[in-house]
Design a protein around this motif. Sequence first.
Motif, mmCIF file in Angstrom:
data_model
loop_
_atom_site.group_PDB
_atom_site.id
_atom_site.type_symbol
_atom_site.label_atom_id
_atom_site.label_comp_id
_atom_site.label_asym_id
_atom_site.label_seq_id
_atom_site.Cartn_x
_atom_site.Cartn_y
_atom_site.Cartn_z
ATOM 1 N N ASN A 290 0.890 -1.164 0.000
ATOM 2 C CA ASN A 290 0.000 0.000 0.000
ATOM 3 C C ASN A 290 0.923 1.206 0.000
ATOM 4 N N THR B 215 1.215 6.074 -4.587
ATOM 5 C CA THR B 215 0.519 5.341 -5.652
ATOM 6 C C THR B 215 0.232 6.263 -6.832
ATOM 7 N N ARG C 213 7.199 1.705 -8.847
ATOM 8 C CA ARG C 213 6.982 0.591 -9.799
ATOM 9 C C ARG C 213 8.297 0.168 -10.432
ATOM 10 N N TYR D 46 4.207 -8.112 -7.059
ATOM 11 C CA TYR D 46 3.523 -7.443 -5.949
ATOM 12 C C TYR D 46 2.032 -7.342 -6.196
ATOM 13 N N GLU E 26 -1.075 -4.807 -5.159
ATOM 14 C CA GLU E 26 -1.361 -3.447 -4.696
ATOM 15 C C GLU E 26 -2.608 -3.475 -3.813
ATOM 16 N N SER F 75 -3.250 5.002 -10.749
ATOM 17 C CA SER F 75 -2.189 4.325 -9.999
ATOM 18 C C SER F 75 -1.010 4.048 -10.914
ATOM 19 N N LEU G 70 1.312 2.160 -9.934
ATOM 20 C CA LEU G 70 1.708 0.787 -9.599
ATOM 21 C C LEU G 70 0.887 -0.254 -10.346
ATOM 22 N N ALA H 104 1.269 -4.613 -11.342
ATOM 23 C CA ALA H 104 0.816 -5.435 -10.212
ATOM 24 C C ALA H 104 0.250 -6.778 -10.669
ATOM 25 N N ILE I 157 -4.917 -6.165 -7.736
ATOM 26 C CA ILE I 157 -5.210 -4.985 -6.910
ATOM 27 C C ILE I 157 -6.413 -5.296 -6.032
#
Length: 150
Positions: free
Chosen positions: A73, A78, A85, A95, A97, A113, A115, A119, A122
């Motif tokens: 988080n 973000t 990232r 990962y 998110e 986001s 990220l 990811a 999410i």
Amino acid sequence: MRVAVLNGPNLNLLGIREPEIYGTTTLAEIEARLEEVGAELGVTLLFSQFNDEGRMLDAIHNCRGVVTAALVNAGAWTHTSLAIRDAFTAVSLPYVEVHLSNIYAREPERRHSWLAPGAMGIIAGFGADGYELALRGLVRALGGAPSGAR
Ligand code: DQA
């Protein structure tokens, strides 16, 4: 399997921070619950929280060869940080998110986001439970946690 649980800025204040948005569960309580789930799944968790982006980047770099994946988080980073990232990509660290709130139902500046494109998945909008959901999803996606596995 080892999994890093990385929290970004202001998440140390969970419990007192805008409880109408983020709930009243503290970060320590979230981590305690994750410990229980980790024990159930056979996963060792490494927890950290950062209010300094550079330290968060260093922590991601230091995950290399130490953990299999991460829950993250990144808080407000973000919406601002391609560097986070890039750090995950640089050390080839998968990962998930996590957000307590549904960032896509909030102010426009929270609806993007940096990220998300990298990811595995999410989880957003389920409050503190999102961390547990993310851990279960991550472990399942990686094929479980055979004993002795990193
Ligand atoms: C957050 C959402 C972000 O927009 C915000 O800056 C946070 C928390 C969440 O968990 O809902 O710090 O990541």
